[in-house]
Design a protein around this motif. Sequence first.
Motif, mmCIF file in Angstrom:
data_model
loop_
_atom_site.group_PDB
_atom_site.id
_atom_site.type_symbol
_atom_site.label_atom_id
_atom_site.label_comp_id
_atom_site.label_asym_id
_atom_site.label_seq_id
_atom_site.Cartn_x
_atom_site.Cartn_y
_atom_site.Cartn_z
ATOM 1 N N PRO A 1 33.111 39.847 39.479
ATOM 2 C CA PRO A 1 32.813 38.504 38.964
ATOM 3 C C PRO A 1 31.380 38.355 38.472
ATOM 4 C CG PRO A 1 34.095 38.358 40.976
ATOM 5 C CD PRO A 1 33.710 39.799 40.831
ATOM 6 N N LEU A 2 30.427 39.036 39.111
ATOM 7 C CA LEU A 2 29.037 38.965 38.669
ATOM 8 C C LEU A 2 28.873 39.628 37.313
ATOM 9 C CD1 LEU A 2 28.933 38.625 41.848
ATOM 10 C CD2 LEU A 2 26.643 39.611 41.702
ATOM 11 N N ALA A 3 29.440 40.834 37.193
ATOM 12 C CA ALA A 3 29.330 41.561 35.924
ATOM 13 C C ALA A 3 29.991 40.782 34.796
ATOM 14 C CB ALA A 3 29.969 42.948 36.074
ATOM 15 N N HIS A 4 31.147 40.202 35.088
ATOM 16 C CA HIS A 4 31.859 39.415 34.074
ATOM 17 C C HIS A 4 31.036 38.193 33.664
ATOM 18 C CE1 HIS A 4 35.350 37.637 32.041
ATOM 19 N NE2 HIS A 4 35.002 36.495 32.615
ATOM 20 N N LEU A 5 30.426 37.534 34.635
ATOM 21 C CA LEU A 5 29.665 36.317 34.370
ATOM 22 C C LEU A 5 28.501 36.566 33.419
ATOM 23 C CD1 LEU A 5 28.798 33.376 34.880
ATOM 24 C CD2 LEU A 5 27.660 34.190 36.968
ATOM 25 N N ILE A 6 27.682 37.562 33.707
ATOM 26 C CA ILE A 6 26.480 37.759 32.895
ATOM 27 C C ILE A 6 26.797 38.330 31.520
ATOM 28 C CG2 ILE A 6 24.981 37.964 34.906
ATOM 29 C CD1 ILE A 6 24.966 40.984 34.497
ATOM 30 N N ASP A 7 28.045 38.738 31.313
ATOM 31 C CA ASP A 7 28.467 39.202 29.988
ATOM 32 C C ASP A 7 28.955 38.069 29.094
ATOM 33 O OD1 ASP A 7 27.867 41.867 30.180
ATOM 34 O OD2 ASP A 7 29.861 42.467 30.893
ATOM 35 N N GLN A 8 29.155 36.888 29.677
ATOM 36 C CA GLN A 8 29.725 35.800 28.893
ATOM 37 C C GLN A 8 28.728 35.270 27.863
ATOM 38 O OE1 GLN A 8 33.091 35.106 29.193
ATOM 39 N NE2 GLN A 8 32.707 36.967 30.376
ATOM 40 N N ALA B 1 54.661 30.163 41.165
ATOM 41 C CA ALA B 1 54.647 31.590 41.494
ATOM 42 C C ALA B 1 54.133 32.387 40.302
ATOM 43 C CB ALA B 1 56.049 32.063 41.878
ATOM 44 N N ASP B 2 53.174 33.249 40.567
ATOM 45 C CA ASP B 2 52.687 34.149 39.512
ATOM 46 C C ASP B 2 52.542 35.584 40.003
ATOM 47 O OD1 ASP B 2 50.533 33.878 41.185
ATOM 48 O OD2 ASP B 2 49.137 33.122 39.673
ATOM 49 N N GLY B 3 52.809 35.824 41.294
ATOM 50 C CA GLY B 3 52.732 37.175 41.828
ATOM 51 C C GLY B 3 51.322 37.714 41.977
ATOM 52 N N ILE B 4 50.309 36.853 41.882
ATOM 53 C CA ILE B 4 48.917 37.289 41.969
ATOM 54 C C ILE B 4 48.301 36.719 43.238
ATOM 55 C CG2 ILE B 4 46.653 37.254 40.849
ATOM 56 C CD1 ILE B 4 48.093 36.854 38.188
ATOM 57 N N ALA B 5 47.666 37.589 44.018
ATOM 58 C CA ALA B 5 47.066 37.158 45.288
ATOM 59 C C ALA B 5 45.698 36.534 45.051
ATOM 60 C CB ALA B 5 46.945 38.351 46.237
ATOM 61 N N SER B 6 45.697 35.427 44.342
ATOM 62 C CA SER B 6 44.468 34.714 44.032
ATOM 63 C C SER B 6 44.786 33.232 43.950
ATOM 64 C CB SER B 6 43.884 35.192 42.694
ATOM 65 O OG SER B 6 42.885 34.304 42.223
ATOM 66 N N LEU C 1 40.555 38.792 42.118
ATOM 67 C CA LEU C 1 41.113 38.581 43.446
ATOM 68 C C LEU C 1 40.123 37.887 44.368
ATOM 69 C CD1 LEU C 1 42.927 42.000 43.982
ATOM 70 C CD2 LEU C 1 43.841 39.865 43.064
ATOM 71 N N VAL C 2 38.857 37.900 43.990
ATOM 72 C CA VAL C 2 37.811 37.233 44.742
ATOM 73 C C VAL C 2 36.759 36.768 43.743
ATOM 74 C CG1 VAL C 2 36.462 39.338 45.130
ATOM 75 C CG2 VAL C 2 36.274 37.446 46.750
ATOM 76 N N GLY C 3 36.069 35.683 44.053
ATOM 77 C CA GLY C 3 35.043 35.194 43.138
ATOM 78 C C GLY C 3 35.596 34.529 41.902
#
Length: 358
Positions: free
Chosen positions: A228-235, A68-73, A178-180
């Motif tokens: 998720p796209l924005a996060h990815l290309i910033d890595q 359990a972590d309380g996160i809907a993912s 929550l997605v991706g």
Amino acid sequence: MTNAPVVDLIIAVHDPLRPIRRAVESVIAGMTPERLRVSIICHGIPAGEIQRQLEGIDYSCLRIIEFADGIASPSGPFNEGLRQATGDYVAVMGSDDWFEPGAVDALVSHVERRSSEVVLVRLRHQSGEVLRNPLVRRNRTRDLDVVSDRLFYRTAPLGLIRRELIERNGLRFNPAMLVGEDLEFGMWLWSHASPIDFLGDSPCYVIGADSADRVTMTPRPVSVAMYPLAHLIDQPWAMRLPSRVRRALAVKLLRIHVLGALRARGDEADWERPALAEFSGLVDRIIQFGPGCLRPFARADRSVLEAIRAAPDVQHVVGAMVARSRAPRWTTIVPRNPIFLFDRESTLVRYLLYRVAR
């Protein structure tokens, strides 16, 4: 069991109404504990509710773990399963999904014979449609290349992954999304793992469609869906990729995620100006991330991308999508510069490969 299995397979379940028995039975058919262990991660639900569904299944290496972590993912339960895995390889699957008979045996047998870092399984929808991703070169099954074999089009890391590769590089599903949540995980694998194999003639992993509330099908606000796209290309690792790889990744993000989001939100009522401005900025950043990525796009699709990039106005963008839906057939295939008609990422080449793959 004292020895680790060849494969640790992780199933995440957040709802006791999900068809978990179907998933488990499809995995363990013909398997022995030395070859496969199944871990069911109960995400925020009591283990007893899942145990009742699995009564009568005799498999000594089936374990049920509460988390359990309380996160809907699904990130949390998948990461917990990875943390507890000890097998040479790991695999993840959703509780709605299942394997066709022989699929798991084909995967495990492959890594028992050959020390691949990743082995991809074929995918199909419950409706019967086989997914052509990755859209590999003709008859290519081993030592796949991330660009030449279009690996980026396989977002979810479905198949077997060498656990040591995951541990050495600290790979995890992103719990902040929550997605991706699997986008960065998968894109890192395809651009770094070697060798990567594909069981192109084996039975499939089936993506179930039983549940009306399937998480991956739930509509999301633009800011959530595109994060998720924005996060990815910033890595940093993504920015260090060779230019040909960044171009291929950018094409995939634009074709699948950006144009897909536009098609899903074609009506003006589905857009708010701040979200559209954010979306426009992201498109511009992706194009800068992968120089030359617009070249293989057909004229009609490129016009839509440039419309949202240049003028984040709701009516303008919706108008561009309407024009796209009414465009002559040739403009949905031919790039502005015909020299890119046979580019690896062009629409025409994709159509031809789809035909060959049938």
